[in-house]
Design a protein around this motif. Sequence first.
Motif, PDB file in Angstrom:
ATOM      1  N   GLY A  72      84.559  90.765  64.131  1.00  0.00           N
ATOM      2  CA  GLY A  72      85.953  91.198  64.586  1.00  0.00           C
ATOM      3  C   GLY A  72      86.184  91.059  65.901  1.00  0.00           C
ATOM      4  N   LYS A  73      85.265  90.133  66.623  1.00  0.00           N
ATOM      5  CA  LYS A  73      85.307  89.611  67.796  1.00  0.00           C
ATOM      6  C   LYS A  73      86.279  88.616  68.187  1.00  0.00           C
ATOM      7  CE  LYS A  73      81.639  92.252  68.816  1.00  0.00           C
ATOM      8  NZ  LYS A  73      81.634  93.564  69.545  1.00  0.00           N
ATOM      9  N   GLN A  74      86.605  88.238  69.475  1.00  0.00           N
ATOM     10  CA  GLN A  74      87.311  87.342  70.028  1.00  0.00           C
ATOM     11  C   GLN A  74      86.574  85.958  70.383  1.00  0.00           C
ATOM     12  OE1 GLN A  74      89.585  87.122  73.809  1.00  0.00           O
ATOM     13  NE2 GLN A  74      91.352  87.297  72.332  1.00  0.00           N
ATOM     14  N   VAL A  75      86.534  84.985  69.604  1.00  0.00           N
ATOM     15  CA  VAL A  75      85.819  83.822  70.004  1.00  0.00           C
ATOM     16  C   VAL A  75      86.237  82.866  71.069  1.00  0.00           C
ATOM     17  CG1 VAL A  75      85.038  81.781  69.018  1.00  0.00           C
ATOM     18  CG2 VAL A  75      85.179  83.826  67.622  1.00  0.00           C
ATOM     19  N   ILE A  76      86.045  82.640  72.198  1.00  0.00           N
ATOM     20  CA  ILE A  76      86.377  81.834  73.596  1.00  0.00           C
ATOM     21  C   ILE A  76      85.693  80.435  73.200  1.00  0.00           C
ATOM     22  CG2 ILE A  76      86.795  81.401  75.617  1.00  0.00           C
ATOM     23  CD1 ILE A  76      88.163  84.341  74.654  1.00  0.00           C
ATOM     24  N   LEU A  77      86.832  79.379  72.788  1.00  0.00           N
ATOM     25  CA  LEU A  77      86.172  78.013  72.764  1.00  0.00           C
ATOM     26  C   LEU A  77      86.468  77.230  74.105  1.00  0.00           C
ATOM     27  CD1 LEU A  77      86.946  76.903  68.916  1.00  0.00           C
ATOM     28  CD2 LEU A  77      84.616  77.855  70.258  1.00  0.00           C
ATOM     29  N   LYS A 126      86.643  94.443  57.431  1.00  0.00           N
ATOM     30  CA  LYS A 126      87.996  94.696  57.011  1.00  0.00           C
ATOM     31  C   LYS A 126      89.107  94.002  58.369  1.00  0.00           C
ATOM     32  CE  LYS A 126      87.606  98.683  54.350  1.00  0.00           C
ATOM     33  NZ  LYS A 126      87.975 100.286  54.199  1.00  0.00           N
ATOM     34  N   LEU A 127      88.226  93.652  59.357  1.00  0.00           N
ATOM     35  CA  LEU A 127      88.988  93.331  60.575  1.00  0.00           C
ATOM     36  C   LEU A 127      88.516  91.866  60.890  1.00  0.00           C
ATOM     37  CD1 LEU A 127      91.435  93.779  62.542  1.00  0.00           C
ATOM     38  CD2 LEU A 127      89.724  94.858  64.109  1.00  0.00           C
ATOM     39  N   LEU A 128      88.858  90.735  60.839  1.00  0.00           N
ATOM     40  CA  LEU A 128      88.529  89.453  61.312  1.00  0.00           C
ATOM     41  C   LEU A 128      89.033  89.249  62.699  1.00  0.00           C
ATOM     42  CD1 LEU A 128      89.379  87.260  58.298  1.00  0.00           C
ATOM     43  CD2 LEU A 128      87.021  87.622  59.270  1.00  0.00           C
ATOM     44  N   GLY A 129      88.190  88.557  63.585  1.00  0.00           N
ATOM     45  CA  GLY A 129      88.445  88.147  64.894  1.00  0.00           C
ATOM     46  C   GLY A 129      89.359  87.208  65.042  1.00  0.00           C
ATOM     47  N   GLU A 130      89.643  86.580  66.136  1.00  0.00           N
ATOM     48  CA  GLU A 130      90.632  85.600  66.540  1.00  0.00           C
ATOM     49  C   GLU A 130      89.800  84.469  67.225  1.00  0.00           C
ATOM     50  OE1 GLU A 130      94.036  87.178  68.435  1.00  0.00           O
ATOM     51  OE2 GLU A 130      92.967  87.519  70.463  1.00  0.00           O
ATOM     52  N   LEU A 131      90.460  83.539  67.605  1.00  0.00           N
ATOM     53  CA  LEU A 131      90.104  82.288  68.510  1.00  0.00           C
ATOM     54  C   LEU A 131      91.015  82.019  69.677  1.00  0.00           C
ATOM     55  CD1 LEU A 131      89.084  81.034  65.321  1.00  0.00           C
ATOM     56  CD2 LEU A 131      88.368  79.307  66.921  1.00  0.00           C
ATOM     57  N   VAL A 132      90.463  81.933  70.758  1.00  0.00           N
ATOM     58  CA  VAL A 132      91.332  81.477  71.773  1.00  0.00           C
ATOM     59  C   VAL A 132      90.620  80.301  72.258  1.00  0.00           C
ATOM     60  CG1 VAL A 132      92.107  82.141  74.204  1.00  0.00           C
ATOM     61  CG2 VAL A 132      91.431  83.847  72.674  1.00  0.00           C
ATOM     62  N   ALA A 144      95.317  79.142  78.013  1.00  0.00           N
ATOM     63  CA  ALA A 144      94.801  79.918  76.477  1.00  0.00           C
ATOM     64  C   ALA A 144      95.562  80.000  75.496  1.00  0.00           C
ATOM     65  CB  ALA A 144      94.380  81.353  76.993  1.00  0.00           C
ATOM     66  N   ILE A 145      95.209  79.473  74.443  1.00  0.00           N
ATOM     67  CA  ILE A 145      96.091  79.455  73.212  1.00  0.00           C
ATOM     68  C   ILE A 145      95.237  80.142  71.932  1.00  0.00           C
ATOM     69  CG2 ILE A 145      97.040  77.903  71.380  1.00  0.00           C
ATOM     70  CD1 ILE A 145      98.116  77.044  74.239  1.00  0.00           C
ATOM     71  N   LYS A 146      96.132  81.139  71.598  1.00  0.00           N
ATOM     72  CA  LYS A 146      95.394  82.023  70.772  1.00  0.00           C
ATOM     73  C   LYS A 146      95.796  81.663  69.196  1.00  0.00           C
ATOM     74  CE  LYS A 146      95.020  86.325  73.215  1.00  0.00           C
ATOM     75  NZ  LYS A 146      95.485  87.794  73.238  1.00  0.00           N
ATOM     76  N   LYS A 147      94.602  81.664  68.392  1.00  0.00           N
ATOM     77  CA  LYS A 147      94.734  81.325  66.997  1.00  0.00           C
ATOM     78  C   LYS A 147      94.314  82.354  66.041  1.00  0.00           C
ATOM     79  CE  LYS A 147      96.484  77.168  67.283  1.00  0.00           C
ATOM     80  NZ  LYS A 147      97.815  76.770  66.570  1.00  0.00           N
ATOM     81  N   THR A 148      95.033  82.923  65.145  1.00  0.00           N
ATOM     82  CA  THR A 148      94.745  83.972  64.272  1.00  0.00           C
ATOM     83  C   THR A 148      93.947  83.186  62.979  1.00  0.00           C
ATOM     84  OG1 THR A 148      96.735  83.892  63.124  1.00  0.00           O
ATOM     85  CG2 THR A 148      96.620  85.470  64.851  1.00  0.00           C
ATOM     86  N   LEU A 149      93.048  84.011  62.247  1.00  0.00           N
ATOM     87  CA  LEU A 149      92.612  83.191  61.109  1.00  0.00           C
ATOM     88  C   LEU A 149      93.914  82.880  60.145  1.00  0.00           C
ATOM     89  CD1 LEU A 149      89.713  82.800  60.389  1.00  0.00           C
ATOM     90  CD2 LEU A 149      90.053  84.010  62.485  1.00  0.00           C
ATOM     91  N   GLN A 150      94.829  83.628  60.064  1.00  0.00           N
ATOM     92  CA  GLN A 150      95.815  83.178  59.223  1.00  0.00           C
ATOM     93  C   GLN A 150      96.443  82.158  59.395  1.00  0.00           C
ATOM     94  OE1 GLN A 150      95.353  86.630  60.603  1.00  0.00           O
ATOM     95  NE2 GLN A 150      94.624  87.685  58.645  1.00  0.00           N
ATOM     96  N   GLN A 151      96.611  81.780  60.769  1.00  0.00           N
ATOM     97  CA  GLN A 151      97.145  80.594  61.219  1.00  0.00           C
ATOM     98  C   GLN A 151      96.334  79.451  60.787  1.00  0.00           C
ATOM     99  OE1 GLN A 151      97.715  81.720  65.016  1.00  0.00           O
ATOM    100  NE2 GLN A 151     100.012  81.322  65.149  1.00  0.00           N
ATOM    101  N   LEU A 152      95.120  79.634  61.087  1.00  0.00           N
ATOM    102  CA  LEU A 152      94.138  78.548  60.442  1.00  0.00           C
ATOM    103  C   LEU A 152      93.827  78.219  59.251  1.00  0.00           C
ATOM    104  CD1 LEU A 152      91.503  79.538  63.416  1.00  0.00           C
ATOM    105  CD2 LEU A 152      92.823  77.556  63.349  1.00  0.00           C
ATOM    106  N   ASP A 153      94.042  79.515  58.443  1.00  0.00           N
ATOM    107  CA  ASP A 153      93.944  79.515  56.950  1.00  0.00           C
ATOM    108  C   ASP A 153      95.157  78.703  56.380  1.00  0.00           C
ATOM    109  OD1 ASP A 153      92.928  80.479  54.322  1.00  0.00           O
ATOM    110  OD2 ASP A 153      95.100  81.263  54.335  1.00  0.00           O
ATOM    111  N   ALA A 154      96.257  78.837  57.086  1.00  0.00           N
ATOM    112  CA  ALA A 154      97.545  78.095  56.410  1.00  0.00           C
ATOM    113  C   ALA A 154      97.440  76.703  56.887  1.00  0.00           C
ATOM    114  CB  ALA A 154      98.824  78.661  57.219  1.00  0.00           C
ATOM    115  N   GLU A 155      96.555  76.363  57.793  1.00  0.00           N
ATOM    116  CA  GLU A 155      96.398  74.841  58.021  1.00  0.00           C
ATOM    117  C   GLU A 155      95.363  74.273  57.360  1.00  0.00           C
ATOM    118  OE1 GLU A 155      97.070  72.023  61.865  1.00  0.00           O
ATOM    119  OE2 GLU A 155      96.731  74.164  62.065  1.00  0.00           O
TER     120      GLU A 155
END
Length: 455
Positions: A72-77, A126-132, A144-155
């Motif tokens: 459930g953490k925020q991943v900074i890339l 129950k709570l996935l993290g997100e990417l930045v 900074a561009i935030k990406k949710t797992l839902q957005q990445l899953d759609a792609e």
Amino acid sequence: MNKLLLNWLSTGPASQQLISFDHHDIMTGSLFCAQVAHLHAQLIQSDAQRWLLAAKHSDLFAAGLCATLLAGKQVILPANTQRGTLSELNHEFDAIIADTPLCEVREYIALKKELSLPAATWPKTKLLGELVLFTSGSSGQPKAIKKTLQQLDAEVSILEQTFAEHLPHCSVVSTVSHQHIYGLLFKILWPLAASRAFLSEQIDFPETLSYYLAIMPNLCLISSPAQLTRLPDALENQKQQRIPSLIFSSGGPLNFDAAQAVKQCFNQLPIEIFGSTETGGIGYRRQQQPMQPWQAFTQVNVDMDPQDGALMLQSVYLDNPTQWLKCDDKIELLTDGKFRLLHRLDRIVKIEEKRLSLAQVEHLLQTHPFVSEAAVTVLEQPRTMLGAAVCLSELGQQTLKAEGKLAVNNALKNHLLSQFERITLPRRWRYPAHLPLNSQGKRTQSEIVALFSHD
């Protein structure tokens, strides 16, 4: 096919799923699961929420990515791990998960291959993290561009729907970094979710690519315009006996001549992906002809702004899928979701107090039969003027050899006079074999300017 990535993250890999390989080692699903569980246990004990992630090898990167998201953490890339880059991002992360200590921070979790870990179950959440992800902003500062797992899953799901029939039992090799959105999606997330193994190291040399093509029957190559432009010459423009099942290119439009040269070597045209970190994938094409139109992806709608011809985008990859986003690319809108890219709209400069678009100058230059590719930049010394770096076509090279540089300069200037006043034309000209590009296939302003540092 829907929720391909989210479903995979909820269950984890099968024990026998081949996750990754290199020339001396493999990682199976059971070993990967043990790695992720080991890292996850450390992450959930920490109060730190923003974790900077970096690793040279893609298998370690993938394990760190999955563990951090499942915690459930925020991943900074970061785009890279250069000292200056990390210094600029200093206030964007609280801790580091990486294969080496990158800087002094409060917490650090080491990414390393632990071969003696006990078998473990896949972490549940129950709570996935997100990417930045961080890209270069218009001001030059990281954006900074935030990406949710839902957005990445759609792609990922749409990529599988669009291209899966061309990728039977493929493994994935890449010449691009997994630290950027293109490599992240095409080398890590899509292969994981679709049970395709990936090469844990990045391919830096044509000989390495030839080696893996020789020993593995079905490979998908993930590359960029910068690398694909140079690859045919490195292979002596010879038809190869072993060829990839599919070749992807992204980071910028691939030059038409380069696309044809790749086909000469590998008997197929690369599939080019058009998009950005902000927008996600927008369209794809194979260059059967110059100015080949792009086809928008499923669930991506394109339109054209009637005022300036800008690309208008409506996409499931955006924060608001129903809202139209105006992009900085001028397009020619065709039918059935097809469009042609013309040039960028946001590179306006003043020369002799007259405004003009650098992208428009480049676009017009590239319509001349002497020119295969062009980059135009503003030079400040000895006074403000334009410089043009032009890659010549075969005809242009013949003319340069037969008639000299002045004749080519004058021909291109006369061509530009159809749209621009003489006072605004480029004063300095360079004819390099290739335009300098970085590893993501992007032109860098400093390297274009550097072409003019010597007379």
